[in-house]
Write a protein that holds these residues in place. Sequence first.
Motif, PDB file in Angstrom:
ATOM      1  N   ASN A   1     -13.820  -0.041   3.953  1.00  7.05           N
ATOM      2  CA  ASN A   1     -15.111  -0.276   4.591  1.00  7.05           C
ATOM      3  C   ASN A   1     -14.990  -0.568   6.083  1.00  7.05           C
ATOM      4  OD1 ASN A   1     -15.441  -1.778   1.561  1.00  7.05           O
ATOM      5  ND2 ASN A   1     -16.958  -0.238   2.113  1.00  7.05           N
ATOM      6  N   GLY A   2     -13.918  -0.070   6.703  1.00  7.16           N
ATOM      7  CA  GLY A   2     -13.732  -0.264   8.128  1.00  7.16           C
ATOM      8  C   GLY A   2     -12.993  -1.545   8.445  1.00  7.16           C
ATOM      9  N   GLY A   3     -12.428  -1.585   9.639  1.00  4.15           N
ATOM     10  CA  GLY A   3     -11.664  -2.743  10.078  1.00  4.15           C
ATOM     11  C   GLY A   3     -10.191  -2.408  10.225  1.00  4.15           C
ATOM     12  N   GLY A   4      -9.409  -3.432  10.550  1.00  6.09           N
ATOM     13  CA  GLY A   4      -7.964  -3.269  10.636  1.00  6.09           C
ATOM     14  C   GLY A   4      -7.476  -2.532  11.858  1.00  6.09           C
ATOM     15  N   GLU A   5      -8.294  -2.496  12.915  1.00 11.18           N
ATOM     16  CA  GLU A   5      -7.911  -1.724  14.101  1.00 11.18           C
ATOM     17  C   GLU A   5      -6.641  -2.245  14.770  1.00 11.18           C
ATOM     18  OE1 GLU A   5     -10.953  -2.779  13.466  1.00 11.18           O
ATOM     19  OE2 GLU A   5     -12.192  -0.972  13.345  1.00 11.18           O
TER      20      GLU A   5
ATOM     21  N   ARG B   1      -8.629  -5.716   0.583  1.00 13.19           N
ATOM     22  CA  ARG B   1      -8.837  -5.434   2.004  1.00 13.19           C
ATOM     23  C   ARG B   1      -7.646  -5.991   2.782  1.00 13.19           C
ATOM     24  NH1 ARG B   1     -11.324  -7.592   6.720  1.00 13.19           N
ATOM     25  NH2 ARG B   1     -12.481  -5.989   7.835  1.00 13.19           N
ATOM     26  N   PRO B   2      -6.655  -5.112   3.094  1.00 14.94           N
ATOM     27  CA  PRO B   2      -6.578  -3.660   2.945  1.00 14.94           C
ATOM     28  C   PRO B   2      -6.086  -3.252   1.552  1.00 14.94           C
ATOM     29  CG  PRO B   2      -4.611  -4.460   4.031  1.00 14.94           C
ATOM     30  CD  PRO B   2      -5.493  -5.657   3.831  1.00 14.94           C
ATOM     31  N   THR B   3      -6.187  -1.950   1.265  1.00 13.59           N
ATOM     32  CA  THR B   3      -5.779  -1.434  -0.034  1.00 13.59           C
ATOM     33  C   THR B   3      -4.966  -0.156   0.155  1.00 13.59           C
ATOM     34  OG1 THR B   3      -6.579  -0.887  -2.262  1.00 13.59           O
ATOM     35  CG2 THR B   3      -7.819   0.003  -0.401  1.00 13.59           C
ATOM     36  N   TYR B   4      -4.469   0.358  -0.952  1.00 18.09           N
ATOM     37  CA  TYR B   4      -3.648   1.569  -0.951  1.00 18.09           C
ATOM     38  C   TYR B   4      -4.507   2.762  -0.516  1.00 18.09           C
ATOM     39  CZ  TYR B   4      -0.786   5.325  -3.077  1.00 18.09           C
ATOM     40  OH  TYR B   4      -0.044   6.461  -3.317  1.00 18.09           O
ATOM     41  N   LEU B   5      -4.072   3.446   0.525  1.00 13.67           N
ATOM     42  CA  LEU B   5      -4.841   4.542   1.106  1.00 13.67           C
ATOM     43  C   LEU B   5      -5.159   5.626   0.083  1.00 13.67           C
ATOM     44  CD1 LEU B   5      -5.996   6.303   3.378  1.00 13.67           C
ATOM     45  CD2 LEU B   5      -3.653   6.927   3.980  1.00 13.67           C
TER      46      LEU B   5
ATOM     47  N   PRO C   1      -0.588  -1.641   1.430  1.00 16.14           N
ATOM     48  CA  PRO C   1       0.367  -1.559   2.538  1.00 16.14           C
ATOM     49  C   PRO C   1       1.025  -2.861   2.976  1.00 16.14           C
ATOM     50  CG  PRO C   1      -1.830  -1.789   3.424  1.00 16.14           C
ATOM     51  CD  PRO C   1      -1.984  -1.800   1.925  1.00 16.14           C
ATOM     52  N   THR C   2       0.618  -4.028   2.484  1.00 20.18           N
ATOM     53  CA  THR C   2       1.016  -5.284   3.134  1.00 20.18           C
ATOM     54  C   THR C   2       2.365  -5.831   2.703  1.00 20.18           C
ATOM     55  OG1 THR C   2      -0.055  -6.697   1.471  1.00 20.18           O
ATOM     56  CG2 THR C   2      -1.415  -5.936   3.335  1.00 20.18           C
ATOM     57  N   GLY C   3       2.817  -5.457   1.491  1.00 15.92           N
ATOM     58  CA  GLY C   3       4.061  -6.016   0.973  1.00 15.92           C
ATOM     59  C   GLY C   3       3.899  -7.341   0.262  1.00 15.92           C
ATOM     60  N   ILE C   4       2.652  -7.910   0.225  1.00 17.88           N
ATOM     61  CA  ILE C   4       2.480  -9.216  -0.402  1.00 17.88           C
ATOM     62  C   ILE C   4       2.500  -9.083  -1.929  1.00 17.88           C
ATOM     63  CG2 ILE C   4       1.099  -9.974   1.577  1.00 17.88           C
ATOM     64  CD1 ILE C   4      -0.656  -9.934  -1.693  1.00 17.88           C
ATOM     65  N   THR C   5       2.790 -10.209  -2.608  1.00 15.37           N
ATOM     66  CA  THR C   5       2.801 -10.259  -4.065  1.00 15.37           C
ATOM     67  C   THR C   5       1.856 -11.360  -4.542  1.00 15.37           C
ATOM     68  OG1 THR C   5       5.066  -9.426  -4.257  1.00 15.37           O
ATOM     69  CG2 THR C   5       4.242 -10.723  -6.102  1.00 15.37           C
ATOM     70  N   TYR C   6       1.081 -11.049  -5.571  1.00 19.51           N
ATOM     71  CA  TYR C   6       0.171 -12.041  -6.147  1.00 19.51           C
ATOM     72  C   TYR C   6       0.981 -13.147  -6.829  1.00 19.51           C
ATOM     73  CZ  TYR C   6      -3.898  -8.907  -5.630  1.00 19.51           C
ATOM     74  OH  TYR C   6      -4.905  -8.100  -5.143  1.00 19.51           O
ATOM     75  N   SER C   7       0.661 -14.384  -6.521  1.00 16.78           N
ATOM     76  CA  SER C   7       1.325 -15.514  -7.170  1.00 16.78           C
ATOM     77  C   SER C   7       0.831 -15.662  -8.611  1.00 16.78           C
ATOM     78  CB  SER C   7       1.029 -16.800  -6.401  1.00 16.78           C
ATOM     79  OG  SER C   7      -0.354 -17.129  -6.488  1.00 16.78           O
TER      80      SER C   7
ATOM     81  N   ALA D   1      -6.464   2.944   8.316  1.00 16.12           N
ATOM     82  CA  ALA D   1      -6.520   3.913   7.221  1.00 16.12           C
ATOM     83  C   ALA D   1      -6.570   3.232   5.855  1.00 16.12           C
ATOM     84  CB  ALA D   1      -5.304   4.840   7.282  1.00 16.12           C
ATOM     85  N   PHE D   2      -6.172   1.971   5.786  1.00 17.00           N
ATOM     86  CA  PHE D   2      -6.095   1.255   4.516  1.00 17.00           C
ATOM     87  C   PHE D   2      -7.328   0.382   4.242  1.00 17.00           C
ATOM     88  CE2 PHE D   2      -1.789   2.005   6.067  1.00 17.00           C
ATOM     89  CZ  PHE D   2      -1.203   2.606   4.979  1.00 17.00           C
ATOM     90  N   PHE D   3      -8.352   0.533   5.052  1.00 22.83           N
ATOM     91  CA  PHE D   3      -9.562  -0.271   4.898  1.00 22.83           C
ATOM     92  C   PHE D   3     -10.707   0.615   4.421  1.00 22.83           C
ATOM     93  CE2 PHE D   3      -6.850  -2.833   7.424  1.00 22.83           C
ATOM     94  CZ  PHE D   3      -7.251  -4.158   7.257  1.00 22.83           C
TER      95      PHE D   3
END
Length: 392
Positions: A357-361, A122-126, A175-181, A353-355
């Motif tokens: 279950n809703g959110g991310g407005e 959350r968020p994820t790939y559309l 969409p976020t650009g983050i990387t899992y440590s 668009a990447f949520f």
Amino acid sequence: MDSQFADRMSSVHKSFIREILKVTEDPSIISFAGGLPNPRFFPVSEVAEAAQKVLGECGYAALQYATTEGHPPLREYIAKRYAEKGLTVSPEEILITTGSQQGLDLAGKVFLNKGDRVIVERPTYLAAIQSFGMFEPQFLSVPLHHDGMDADALDRALSEHQVKLVYAVTNFQNPTGITYSHSKRQEIADVLKDRNVALIDDNPYSDLRFMGEEVAPMKAFLGDQAIMLGSFSKLVPPGFRLGWICAREEIMEKLIVAKQAADLHSSYFAQRVVHQYLVDNDINGHIEKIRAAYRRQRDTMVEAIEESFPAGVEHTRPEGGMFLWVTLPEGISSLELFGRAIKENVAFVPGQAFFANGGGENTMRLNFSNSDEERIVEGIARLGRAIKSMMS
């Protein structure tokens, strides 16, 4: 009157990004909306030489039908690349797909019944929401932090629900650009071990790291419980639509059957050309050129955001990939902002668009790979003006 269409079509909508891209076809609009590699680095002449060689040396064979699994030397090449990352993967565990996107579709066909539960970020790939959505599952969204998926929330979701799949983009997430440590990957592996659930590790951007230390794929932590997706689209022309899915033998048998029902096999000619290109050229040198350019473009966008966006706007600082994520102050709608931004001739993707279950407005995704530094500076300045007009 009963609908002539399948019920599933009522719950799956057009790609939001594809619809936005229609708006951005106007050349006067600076677009940060598409997830597009920079065409400056498409190896046009090298690919042309590879295609000519393939046609000249084995033209009849390259234009014929082929096996579902894919061109054996190409699968061997992929397995060798995994070995360089410390993973032991057999070519028989690799299925060539029509883009890694088809890997999501095949996994959905193999694993999901209507109503089955899928855990996503959350968020994820559309496009994962869209692809899995065709099979009418229930999405469970787990919060994504700066270093990866919330392991405690993942554990709770798995304890409270019967889950078929966990889906994650662990490197330079879209969409976020983050990387899992490394530590986060280990935490997630500890949560998933001894549970009858597969993790799909979608990893199209792994070669696009331009800063920081490389982290091993989830398969290094989870073994055969991990299913890996990969793509050639970020390194050689995306128009070839070639990717792959890597899974253990038991799963691979099912994936092959699903692919045979879908398209028999991915373009054999494209597979032969890509393999010839990889054999004849220095792919690592090519990757370094892309990394250097994307690093400059990423740095330019980060600096421009910090100069042009008002206080209270937050953003990620990716170590690679093609995207960064912007969070606006609460109450600021990115959809409304999009309308104002288009009037400034700049575009982005609103984050909701990447949520699943809703959110991310109040969020949005920006792509930095497909714009030069000058257009990035100008486009971020225009976007900054639009944001300020909503906050004043």
